[in-house]
Design a protein around this motif. Structure first.
Motif, PDB file in Angstrom:
ATOM      1  N   GLN A 103       0.965  -1.289  -0.082  1.00  0.00           N
ATOM      2  CA  GLN A 103       0.007  -0.023   0.060  1.00  0.00           C
ATOM      3  C   GLN A 103       0.814   1.297  -0.030  1.00  0.00           C
ATOM      4  O   GLN A 103       1.750   1.475   0.832  1.00  0.00           O
ATOM      5  CB  GLN A 103      -0.849   0.208   1.238  1.00  0.00           C
ATOM      6  N   GLY A 104       0.478   2.193  -0.796  1.00  0.00           N
ATOM      7  CA  GLY A 104       1.374   3.466  -0.735  1.00  0.00           C
ATOM      8  C   GLY A 104       1.359   4.315   0.256  1.00  0.00           C
ATOM      9  O   GLY A 104       2.591   4.833   0.490  1.00  0.00           O
ATOM     10  N   TYR A 105       0.495   4.458   0.997  1.00  0.00           N
ATOM     11  CA  TYR A 105       0.427   5.046   2.231  1.00  0.00           C
ATOM     12  C   TYR A 105       0.882   4.075   3.386  1.00  0.00           C
ATOM     13  O   TYR A 105       0.127   3.091   3.730  1.00  0.00           O
ATOM     14  CB  TYR A 105      -0.919   5.641   2.483  1.00  0.00           C
ATOM     15  N   TYR A 106       1.872   4.333   4.068  1.00  0.00           N
ATOM     16  CA  TYR A 106       2.580   3.355   5.103  1.00  0.00           C
ATOM     17  C   TYR A 106       1.667   2.877   6.214  1.00  0.00           C
ATOM     18  O   TYR A 106       1.531   1.658   6.530  1.00  0.00           O
ATOM     19  CB  TYR A 106       3.780   3.823   5.617  1.00  0.00           C
ATOM     20  N   ALA A 107       0.828   3.930   6.562  1.00  0.00           N
ATOM     21  CA  ALA A 107      -0.313   3.525   7.788  1.00  0.00           C
ATOM     22  C   ALA A 107      -1.227   2.548   7.208  1.00  0.00           C
ATOM     23  O   ALA A 107      -1.591   1.779   8.057  1.00  0.00           O
ATOM     24  CB  ALA A 107      -0.887   4.640   8.248  1.00  0.00           C
ATOM     25  N   ASN A 108      -1.565   2.118   5.917  1.00  0.00           N
ATOM     26  CA  ASN A 108      -2.339   1.164   5.565  1.00  0.00           C
ATOM     27  C   ASN A 108      -1.624  -0.297   5.447  1.00  0.00           C
ATOM     28  O   ASN A 108      -2.458  -1.174   5.122  1.00  0.00           O
ATOM     29  CB  ASN A 108      -2.843   1.724   4.004  1.00  0.00           C
ATOM     30  N   ARG A 109      -0.445  -0.196   5.619  1.00  0.00           N
ATOM     31  CA  ARG A 109       0.269  -1.619   5.299  1.00  0.00           C
ATOM     32  C   ARG A 109       0.148  -2.218   6.806  1.00  0.00           C
ATOM     33  O   ARG A 109       0.102  -1.582   7.919  1.00  0.00           O
ATOM     34  CB  ARG A 109       1.605  -1.354   5.289  1.00  0.00           C
ATOM     35  N   PRO A 110       0.007  -3.398   6.753  1.00  0.00           N
ATOM     36  CA  PRO A 110      -0.137  -4.455   8.012  1.00  0.00           C
ATOM     37  C   PRO A 110       1.164  -4.255   8.854  1.00  0.00           C
ATOM     38  O   PRO A 110       2.310  -4.350   8.170  1.00  0.00           O
ATOM     39  CB  PRO A 110      -0.480  -5.564   7.651  1.00  0.00           C
ATOM     40  N   SER A 111       1.296  -4.610  10.016  1.00  0.00           N
ATOM     41  CA  SER A 111       2.357  -4.862  10.768  1.00  0.00           C
ATOM     42  C   SER A 111       2.918  -6.164  10.466  1.00  0.00           C
ATOM     43  O   SER A 111       2.201  -7.180   9.988  1.00  0.00           O
ATOM     44  CB  SER A 111       2.215  -4.845  12.380  1.00  0.00           C
ATOM     45  N   MET A 112       4.207  -6.684  10.712  1.00  0.00           N
ATOM     46  CA  MET A 112       4.716  -7.985  10.299  1.00  0.00           C
ATOM     47  C   MET A 112       4.124  -9.084  11.279  1.00  0.00           C
ATOM     48  O   MET A 112       3.987 -10.062  10.869  1.00  0.00           O
ATOM     49  CB  MET A 112       6.162  -7.839  10.468  1.00  0.00           C
ATOM     50  N   SER A 113       3.793  -8.719  12.448  1.00  0.00           N
ATOM     51  CA  SER A 113       3.026  -9.425  13.373  1.00  0.00           C
ATOM     52  C   SER A 113       1.792  -9.894  12.709  1.00  0.00           C
ATOM     53  O   SER A 113       1.163 -11.018  12.839  1.00  0.00           O
ATOM     54  CB  SER A 113       2.851  -9.229  14.785  1.00  0.00           C
ATOM     55  N   THR A 114       1.053  -8.891  12.112  1.00  0.00           N
ATOM     56  CA  THR A 114      -0.185  -9.219  11.568  1.00  0.00           C
ATOM     57  C   THR A 114      -0.171 -10.012  10.392  1.00  0.00           C
ATOM     58  O   THR A 114      -1.076 -10.855   9.876  1.00  0.00           O
ATOM     59  CB  THR A 114      -1.187  -7.740  11.095  1.00  0.00           C
ATOM     60  N   VAL A 115       0.820  -9.908   9.464  1.00  0.00           N
ATOM     61  CA  VAL A 115       1.335 -10.696   8.323  1.00  0.00           C
ATOM     62  C   VAL A 115       1.435 -12.244   8.752  1.00  0.00           C
ATOM     63  O   VAL A 115       0.744 -12.948   8.087  1.00  0.00           O
ATOM     64  CB  VAL A 115       2.415 -10.136   7.491  1.00  0.00           C
ATOM     65  N   ILE A 116       1.958 -12.240   9.630  1.00  0.00           N
ATOM     66  CA  ILE A 116       2.163 -13.760  10.248  1.00  0.00           C
ATOM     67  C   ILE A 116       1.021 -14.270  10.574  1.00  0.00           C
ATOM     68  O   ILE A 116       0.818 -15.596  10.277  1.00  0.00           O
ATOM     69  CB  ILE A 116       3.199 -13.821  11.515  1.00  0.00           C
ATOM     70  N   LYS A 117       0.010 -13.523  11.380  1.00  0.00           N
ATOM     71  CA  LYS A 117      -1.484 -14.257  11.660  1.00  0.00           C
ATOM     72  C   LYS A 117      -2.222 -14.751  10.385  1.00  0.00           C
ATOM     73  O   LYS A 117      -2.577 -15.517  10.154  1.00  0.00           O
ATOM     74  CB  LYS A 117      -2.012 -12.982  12.370  1.00  0.00           C
ATOM     75  N   VAL A 118      -1.849 -13.802   9.220  1.00  0.00           N
ATOM     76  CA  VAL A 118      -2.597 -13.937   7.854  1.00  0.00           C
ATOM     77  C   VAL A 118      -1.980 -15.338   7.410  1.00  0.00           C
ATOM     78  O   VAL A 118      -2.748 -16.239   6.989  1.00  0.00           O
ATOM     79  CB  VAL A 118      -2.146 -12.696   7.073  1.00  0.00           C
ATOM     80  N   LEU A 119      -0.669 -15.282   7.278  1.00  0.00           N
ATOM     81  CA  LEU A 119       0.074 -16.602   6.849  1.00  0.00           C
ATOM     82  C   LEU A 119      -0.121 -17.795   7.473  1.00  0.00           C
ATOM     83  O   LEU A 119      -0.319 -19.040   7.048  1.00  0.00           O
ATOM     84  CB  LEU A 119       1.705 -16.419   6.857  1.00  0.00           C
ATOM     85  N   GLU A 120      -0.538 -17.753   8.947  1.00  0.00           N
ATOM     86  CA  GLU A 120      -1.015 -18.804   9.435  1.00  0.00           C
ATOM     87  C   GLU A 120      -2.310 -19.217   9.643  1.00  0.00           C
ATOM     88  O   GLU A 120      -2.712 -20.229  10.360  1.00  0.00           O
ATOM     89  CB  GLU A 120      -0.609 -18.647  11.274  1.00  0.00           C
ATOM     90  N   GLY A 121      -3.223 -18.411   9.014  1.00  0.00           N
ATOM     91  CA  GLY A 121      -4.414 -18.725   8.794  1.00  0.00           C
ATOM     92  C   GLY A 121      -5.407 -18.218   9.872  1.00  0.00           C
ATOM     93  O   GLY A 121      -6.703 -18.537   9.933  1.00  0.00           O
TER      94      GLY A 121
END
Length: 820
Positions: A760-778
């Motif tokens: 996402q172009g605006y940084y605040a709209n990007r997820p944190s990496m801990s949130t990314v992990i939760k997505v990857l873990e389902g």
């Protein structure tokens, strides 16, 4: 708020339990979508006389010591451990019926532990691996199994400080002792299973070994605790051990525990837990342990005290806690490298140490002490010899733990320990007044006075000029020494190697692995057999900042998804970084359209993405200071022999205080991976999230983000991706070299959506990496309504001149098989 710390083997070691009412049934298994809530008032809460409480959710068996799984708390009902423990059961043994709460075995086969507010605290990461249920075996192994009853995940593979009968400690795995009997945080003492056998050490640079057991000329594979012995095997098919440590046969439940003081003890249930053996007991007795009297303490007949001088009355050490001498001693005046001229030695005659590795052989005590004075990281000169004090061995440890009196009738050697200390200010002689005397004798003529004054002024001017030059030169050299020596003073720093050490380890830098960044990388092997990759930094003016940043940033942190910095060399003009060797090299050579080797399958790529995410989550969210990597790209992601991914090359990283949400800094990194906000020079850790999104696309598409060989409209991956995604042609982007990737198209598209969120172009709209992990873990879904107008590579490429050339890392073809 209730918080659950995760220990997969944390045993209740306490006095006899007092049982509450419970249900008389055995409940060792659970099916999918089962959940439990932890409650102080729930049934099956068992109170112990030491004030601790357990609440079982799974129990195996009745009548006698049995295994249970659940929550353990001691004292405040605020902090809990999720643990497997041994309890004494009776005919009423049972567990609480399942109810809504935490932890839970999710519908997709993931055992997760959540905080009271629903925040994910821990997970087995087994989603979508065909898990059918959860089982606590009679041996105390918590297992997730599939429909064929095969093991998908088991707690036996995740050790803390205990080993139970039937559990294996495989080569490369450790038992790690707790800090104390009341603090279950992992401490510095650990027991490792290696190819040579069992080795017990305490963490320092390098680790200091206090116990070894094994055999030579045979490559061992694992140790297993069985009734009556701790056996060592060569491989999984062995039917008989090659070596064993005898243990008293069990008449009841037993387990092995690596205690906080370094003892490896066997406990057995005999109307309460009783110690029945100590595997590490040696011929030098109770004092021969690294933390029996804490750091800098002296052990004598089981009593602890601080080192004192026999030549002066100054106190160089003091007890950390006067009521608990076993906690060790601290220096009254800490050692500092910038005041090394005020270092001296506190000599302890007939003192010895629990370990000894000769740094200098065939020497005498004076040369040993001189070598320690010249090395800022040296904390003591330990000298051992036989009958001739002019021909002994010298050990220069970088950290001092417990010392002890030398009993020559047991050790059969002479030993002297000289501890480096800082001289207190009161012992430093006052400065001598060098001002000239004003009195004169006799009278001089005016001409003589004028000539004398002129010559004096000239000589004084020359002298002042020389003095200023000398002071400037010394300060310059001192600044360089302090800059390098301060690394030795930072806690947890890696080993400092000499240039000769690395020259020998790499066979005179003979085997070159590749080039990149600021220098070349060579393969080598240390004396203990550890394979290493040595990064040799060139052009000192440009790499000094990078060198110091990398050593300071990752020298004291450890994570399974960060390449381990084993050591460094700052020897005159030489600057080298020594890393663990990564057999499969950097990620780029595995994903950029390789047709000469088997392409990575979907399962492997998915795991690599998750590994990268975990490493990136650790840096800003779990370290003492936020660490922003700033150069995430496939060339800086390395793969070990099992294709586990680890982040490397922290030369451009930035440390940010926890109270800072953003920081201003010069543009640095690699064009094509730079987030849009770099143009304002105000960044957050979300710049790494953006780079991670680019890397995800490269992994999934099997190509670089910029390919000159492609038609002009397809050269820039982000532009192509945007067009295909908006037209619903996601599948066209999947790596064409991998049939396996093509067959998992649906899952690959889901992963592409994760990349879109990160981009996402605006940084605040990007997820944190801990949130990314939760997505990857389902356990979490990707955000909806994402913006596909993220900045294209053309913009970043057109602005390359704005990048600070000293900080930028050029995107070069990588032929690297080790860290760069």
């Amino acid at each position: 708020m209730t918080f659950f710390q995760i220990f997969l083997f944390a045993y209740v070691l306490s006095s006899s339990p007092i049982f509450t009412t419970s249900q008389p049934f055995d409940y060792p298994t659970a099916t999918l979508s089962t959940s439990w809530i932890n409650s102080v008032s729930a049934n099956h809460s068992i109170d112990f006389t030491d004030g601790s409480t357990i609440r079982a959710i799974l129990l195996r068996g009745t009548f006698g010591p049995r295994y249970a799984c659940g929550f353990y708390c001691k004292g405040n009902y605020e902090t809990y451990l999720f643990a497997i423990f041994i309890v004494q059961t009776n005919s009423g043994g049972g567990i609480t019926s399942p109810s809504i709460g935490f932890p839970q075995l999710t519908y997709n086969g993931d055992l997760v532990l959540k905080d009271v507010d629903g925040t994910l605290a821990w997970s087995t990461n087994t989603a979508r691996r065909s898990v059918a249920g959860l089982n606590l075996t009679e041996m105390g192994n918590l297992i997730l199994f599939d429909e064929n009853e095969s093991v998908v995940w088991q707690s036996f593979d995740h050790h803390t400080d205990c080993l139970v009968p039937g559990q294996r400690l495989k080569s490369g795995q450790n038992l790690t002792a707790s800090v104390s009997s009341s603090n279950w945080t992992q401490g510095g003492i650990y027991l490792s299973m290696t190819n040579q056998g069992l080795i017990a050490s305490i963490r320092s640079n390098p680790p200091q070994v206090y116990f070894e057991y094994g055999i030579t000329n045979v490559k061992l594979s694992y140790a297993m605790f069985i009734n009556g012995s701790l056996d060592l095997y060569t491989n999984s098919t062995e039917t008989s051990p090659l070596a064993k440590i005898d243990i008293p046969p069990a008449s009841s439940a037993q387990y092995i525990k690596l205690d906080y003081d370094g003892h490896l003890k066997i406990f057995e249930w005999l109307t309460g837990w009783k110690e029945v053996a100590d595997i590490t007991t040696g011929y030098l007795g109770e004092c021969n342990y690294p933390m029996v009297c804490g750091e800098n303490g002296i052990c004598s007949n089981g009593q602890c005290s601080c080192p004192t001088s026999s030549t002066d009355s100054a106190n160089y050490f003091k007890l950390i806690d006067g009521r608990q001498p076993n906690l060790g001693c601290s220096q009254v005046i800490p050692l500092t490298c910038d005041a090394s001229k005020f270092h001296k030695f506190l000599d302890l005659d007939e003192a010895t140490y629990f370990t000894f590795t000769a740094d200098i052989s065939s020497t005498n005590i004076n040369r040993c002490k001189e070598a320690c004075l010249k090395n800022c990281s040296c904390k003591a000169a330990i000298f051992r010899y036989g009958s001739n004090s002019f021909d002994g061995d010298c050990y220069l440890p970088s950290q001092i733990f417990s010392l002890m009196n030398n009993e020559k009738d047991k050790s059969h050697y002479n030993s002297t320990i000289s501890i480096k200390v800082q001289v207190p200010p009161s012992a430093i002689p006052p400065s001598v007044d060098l001002s000239p005397a004003s009195a004169t004798k006799g009278k001089k003529s005016p001409l003589g006075t004028i000539l004398g004054s002129g010559i004096g002024i000239l000589l004084a001017t020359v002298a002042i000029g020389i003095l200023v030059f000398i002071i400037w030169k010394k300060r310059k050299n001192l600044r360089e020494e302090i800059e390098e020596d301060f690394l030795d003073q930072l806690p947890g720093m890696p080993t400092r190697f000499s240039f000769e050490d690395l020259k020998n380890a790499t066979e005179n830098f003979n085997k070159k692995l590749g080039e990149g960044g600021f220098g070349s990388v060579f393969q080598g092997t240390l004396k203990d057999g550890t394979e290493i990759a040595v990064k040799c930094l060139d052009e000192m003016g440009q790499v000094k900042k990078s060198f110091l940043a990398e050593v300071e940033t990752i020298g004291s942190i450890h994570h399974v998804n960060l390449v381990r910095l084993i050591g460094f060399c700052a020897d005159k003009s030489h600057r080298h970084l020594v890393y663990e060797y990564m057999k499969n090299g950097s990620l780029d050579k595995w994903i950029y359209g390789r047709t000469t080797a088997t392409p990575l399958d979907w399962k492997c790529r998915k795991k690599i993405i998750l590994d990268i995410a975990r490493g990136l989550s650790y840096l800003p969210e779990e370290c003492r200071q936020k660490i922003v990597h700033l150069d995430i790209k496939p060339q800086n992601i390395l793969l070990d022999e099992n294709f586990n991914a680890k982040l490397s090359d922290f030369g451009l990283s930035k440390l940010i205080d926890r109270n800072q949400s953003q920081v201003v800094t010069n543009m640095r990194g690699t064009p094509g991976y730079l987030a849009p906000e770099w143009l304002s020079s105000v960044i957050t850790e979300k710049v790494d999230v953006y780079s991670f999104g680019i890397v995800i696309l490269e992994i999934l598409c099997g190509r670089r983000n910029f390919e000159k060989s492609e038609p002009e409209e397809e050269r820039h991956l982000l532009s192509l991706f945007k067009t295909k995604a908006q037209n619903g042609q996601w599948l066209d982007l999947i790596d064409k070299h991998s049939e396996d990737m093509q067959s998992h198209g649906g899952e690959v598209v889901e992963m592409m959506q994760v990349a879109v969120w990160c981009l996402q172009g605006y940084y605040a709209n990007r997820p944190s990496m801990s949130t990314v992990i939760k997505v990857l873990e389902g356990v979490k879904d990707v955000e909806k309504d994402l913006d596909y107008n993220f900045e294209s590579p053309e913009i970043a490429t057109n602005r390359i001149p704005e990048v600070d050339s000293r900080d930028a890392t050029p995107l070069l073809p990588s032929t690297l098989s080790g860290p760069r």
